[in-house]
Write a protein that holds these residues in place. Sequence first.
Motif, PDB file in Angstrom:
ATOM      1  N   GLN A   4       0.885  -1.094  -0.078  1.00  0.00           N
ATOM      2  CA  GLN A   4      -0.132  -0.148   0.034  1.00  0.00           C
ATOM      3  C   GLN A   4       0.937   1.201  -0.039  1.00  0.00           C
ATOM      4  O   GLN A   4       1.713   1.411   0.932  1.00  0.00           O
ATOM      5  CB  GLN A   4      -1.001  -0.070   1.216  1.00  0.00           C
ATOM      6  N   ALA A   5       0.638   1.986  -1.059  1.00  0.00           N
ATOM      7  CA  ALA A   5       1.500   3.283  -0.932  1.00  0.00           C
ATOM      8  C   ALA A   5       0.629   4.359  -0.649  1.00  0.00           C
ATOM      9  O   ALA A   5      -0.857   4.391  -0.749  1.00  0.00           O
ATOM     10  CB  ALA A   5       1.835   3.693  -2.524  1.00  0.00           C
ATOM     11  N   SER A   6       1.127   5.296   0.210  1.00  0.00           N
ATOM     12  CA  SER A   6       0.187   6.266   0.643  1.00  0.00           C
ATOM     13  C   SER A   6       1.014   7.557   1.045  1.00  0.00           C
ATOM     14  O   SER A   6       2.302   7.536   0.574  1.00  0.00           O
ATOM     15  CB  SER A   6      -0.175   5.893   2.084  1.00  0.00           C
ATOM     16  N   GLY A   7       0.563   8.624   1.208  1.00  0.00           N
ATOM     17  CA  GLY A   7       1.125  10.075   1.368  1.00  0.00           C
ATOM     18  C   GLY A   7       1.065  11.221   0.077  1.00  0.00           C
ATOM     19  O   GLY A   7       1.451  12.244   0.093  1.00  0.00           O
ATOM     20  N   GLY A   8       0.214  10.700  -0.972  1.00  0.00           N
ATOM     21  CA  GLY A   8       0.171  11.444  -2.174  1.00  0.00           C
ATOM     22  C   GLY A   8      -0.744  12.638  -1.825  1.00  0.00           C
ATOM     23  O   GLY A   8      -1.539  12.667  -0.817  1.00  0.00           O
ATOM     24  N   ASP A   9      -0.541  13.857  -2.371  1.00  0.00           N
ATOM     25  CA  ASP A   9      -1.103  14.870  -2.224  1.00  0.00           C
ATOM     26  C   ASP A   9      -1.120  15.908  -3.396  1.00  0.00           C
ATOM     27  O   ASP A   9      -0.625  15.413  -4.526  1.00  0.00           O
ATOM     28  CB  ASP A   9      -0.568  15.593  -1.055  1.00  0.00           C
ATOM     29  N   PHE A  10      -1.742  17.032  -3.303  1.00  0.00           N
ATOM     30  CA  PHE A  10      -1.679  18.205  -4.190  1.00  0.00           C
ATOM     31  C   PHE A  10      -0.623  19.077  -3.726  1.00  0.00           C
ATOM     32  O   PHE A  10      -0.635  19.424  -2.596  1.00  0.00           O
ATOM     33  CB  PHE A  10      -2.901  18.863  -4.312  1.00  0.00           C
ATOM     34  N   VAL A  11       0.318  19.303  -4.582  1.00  0.00           N
ATOM     35  CA  VAL A  11       1.561  20.005  -4.305  1.00  0.00           C
ATOM     36  C   VAL A  11       1.783  21.057  -5.345  1.00  0.00           C
ATOM     37  O   VAL A  11       1.599  20.780  -6.533  1.00  0.00           O
ATOM     38  CB  VAL A  11       2.850  19.314  -3.733  1.00  0.00           C
ATOM     39  N   GLN A  12       2.375  22.516  -5.052  1.00  0.00           N
ATOM     40  CA  GLN A  12       2.894  23.374  -6.007  1.00  0.00           C
ATOM     41  C   GLN A  12       4.085  22.940  -6.681  1.00  0.00           C
ATOM     42  O   GLN A  12       4.968  22.191  -5.946  1.00  0.00           O
ATOM     43  CB  GLN A  12       2.731  24.590  -5.191  1.00  0.00           C
ATOM     44  N   PRO A  13       4.549  23.497  -7.870  1.00  0.00           N
ATOM     45  CA  PRO A  13       5.877  23.184  -8.221  1.00  0.00           C
ATOM     46  C   PRO A  13       6.791  23.753  -7.402  1.00  0.00           C
ATOM     47  O   PRO A  13       6.786  24.798  -6.701  1.00  0.00           O
ATOM     48  CB  PRO A  13       5.719  23.820  -9.380  1.00  0.00           C
ATOM     49  N   GLY A  14       7.996  22.874  -7.120  1.00  0.00           N
ATOM     50  CA  GLY A  14       8.816  23.234  -6.188  1.00  0.00           C
ATOM     51  C   GLY A  14       8.715  22.542  -4.877  1.00  0.00           C
ATOM     52  O   GLY A  14       9.785  22.653  -4.029  1.00  0.00           O
ATOM     53  N   GLY A  15       7.619  22.129  -4.326  1.00  0.00           N
ATOM     54  CA  GLY A  15       7.379  21.600  -3.239  1.00  0.00           C
ATOM     55  C   GLY A  15       7.891  20.174  -3.208  1.00  0.00           C
ATOM     56  O   GLY A  15       8.496  19.838  -4.015  1.00  0.00           O
ATOM     57  N   ALA A  97       6.330  -1.899  -4.952  1.00  0.00           N
ATOM     58  CA  ALA A  97       6.123  -3.359  -5.409  1.00  0.00           C
ATOM     59  C   ALA A  97       7.537  -3.941  -4.974  1.00  0.00           C
ATOM     60  O   ALA A  97       8.603  -3.137  -4.749  1.00  0.00           O
ATOM     61  CB  ALA A  97       5.985  -3.264  -6.845  1.00  0.00           C
ATOM     62  N   ILE A  98       7.320  -5.249  -4.644  1.00  0.00           N
ATOM     63  CA  ILE A  98       8.539  -5.932  -4.303  1.00  0.00           C
ATOM     64  C   ILE A  98       9.298  -6.405  -5.457  1.00  0.00           C
ATOM     65  O   ILE A  98       8.644  -7.018  -6.502  1.00  0.00           O
ATOM     66  CB  ILE A  98       7.902  -7.268  -3.587  1.00  0.00           C
ATOM     67  N   MET A  99      10.546  -6.272  -5.502  1.00  0.00           N
ATOM     68  CA  MET A  99      11.288  -6.655  -6.393  1.00  0.00           C
ATOM     69  C   MET A  99      11.376  -8.285  -6.401  1.00  0.00           C
ATOM     70  O   MET A  99      11.530  -8.870  -5.375  1.00  0.00           O
ATOM     71  CB  MET A  99      12.703  -6.089  -6.615  1.00  0.00           C
ATOM     72  N   ASP A 112       9.626  -7.404 -13.566  1.00  0.00           N
ATOM     73  CA  ASP A 112      10.561  -7.766 -12.462  1.00  0.00           C
ATOM     74  C   ASP A 112      10.071  -7.273 -11.070  1.00  0.00           C
ATOM     75  O   ASP A 112      10.865  -7.660 -10.004  1.00  0.00           O
ATOM     76  CB  ASP A 112      11.840  -7.145 -12.617  1.00  0.00           C
ATOM     77  N   PHE A 113       8.756  -6.972 -11.104  1.00  0.00           N
ATOM     78  CA  PHE A 113       8.314  -6.486  -9.611  1.00  0.00           C
ATOM     79  C   PHE A 113       7.110  -7.212  -9.450  1.00  0.00           C
ATOM     80  O   PHE A 113       6.287  -7.453 -10.562  1.00  0.00           O
ATOM     81  CB  PHE A 113       8.100  -4.941  -9.435  1.00  0.00           C
ATOM     82  N   GLY A 114       6.480  -7.344  -8.137  1.00  0.00           N
ATOM     83  CA  GLY A 114       5.087  -7.918  -7.893  1.00  0.00           C
ATOM     84  C   GLY A 114       4.467  -7.287  -6.873  1.00  0.00           C
ATOM     85  O   GLY A 114       5.083  -6.517  -6.130  1.00  0.00           O
ATOM     86  N   SER A 115       3.395  -7.897  -6.364  1.00  0.00           N
ATOM     87  CA  SER A 115       2.736  -7.481  -5.214  1.00  0.00           C
ATOM     88  C   SER A 115       2.272  -6.232  -5.443  1.00  0.00           C
ATOM     89  O   SER A 115       2.259  -5.448  -4.302  1.00  0.00           O
ATOM     90  CB  SER A 115       3.506  -7.954  -4.044  1.00  0.00           C
ATOM     91  N   TRP A 116       1.822  -5.651  -6.334  1.00  0.00           N
ATOM     92  CA  TRP A 116       1.485  -4.363  -6.652  1.00  0.00           C
ATOM     93  C   TRP A 116       0.216  -4.347  -5.991  1.00  0.00           C
ATOM     94  O   TRP A 116      -0.708  -5.155  -5.757  1.00  0.00           O
ATOM     95  CB  TRP A 116       0.973  -4.269  -8.130  1.00  0.00           C
ATOM     96  N   GLY A 117      -0.072  -3.034  -5.171  1.00  0.00           N
ATOM     97  CA  GLY A 117      -1.335  -2.684  -4.546  1.00  0.00           C
ATOM     98  C   GLY A 117      -1.847  -1.174  -5.022  1.00  0.00           C
ATOM     99  O   GLY A 117      -1.415  -1.018  -6.002  1.00  0.00           O
ATOM    100  N   GLN A 118      -2.690  -0.800  -4.485  1.00  0.00           N
ATOM    101  CA  GLN A 118      -3.175   0.633  -4.917  1.00  0.00           C
ATOM    102  C   GLN A 118      -2.051   1.656  -4.709  1.00  0.00           C
ATOM    103  O   GLN A 118      -1.463   1.527  -3.791  1.00  0.00           O
ATOM    104  CB  GLN A 118      -4.328   1.041  -4.005  1.00  0.00           C
ATOM    105  N   GLY A 119      -2.112   2.440  -5.580  1.00  0.00           N
ATOM    106  CA  GLY A 119      -1.225   3.621  -5.479  1.00  0.00           C
ATOM    107  C   GLY A 119      -1.791   4.815  -4.985  1.00  0.00           C
ATOM    108  O   GLY A 119      -2.925   4.845  -4.172  1.00  0.00           O
TER     109      GLY A 119
END
Length: 126
Positions: A4-15, A97-99, A112-119
Amino acid sequence: VQLQASGGDFVQPGGSLTLSCTASDFALGAYAIGWFRQAPGKERDFVAAITWTGDRTYYTDSVKGRFTISRDNAKNTVYYLQMNSLNPEDTAVYYCAIMKVSARWGTSREADFGSWGQGTQVTVSS
């Protein structure tokens, strides 16, 4: 097993943003991890990878010097992608993902990677 990937957000250029990668039901401590991203209408592309020990990393050229992949040594289940100097071209859904054990170190192939989850969505815009 899925990541599970987390932490994405809206950010201004340079942020900056820091993404986290965690596993749903097991420790990631013995696996090399990779980060990928997929922009709208494009294929999923490699971003960075790190060994399970955290002592070796490699990046795609477009993020070198701006992104840093790391692991939490105190927590075998968390990996990070620190992203600085973000620009609109970094806008994408980011995945971890896991290599696979059969993969050659230095690979950027999605296969070459697996166990993909939601981005997690990262949007860079003014």
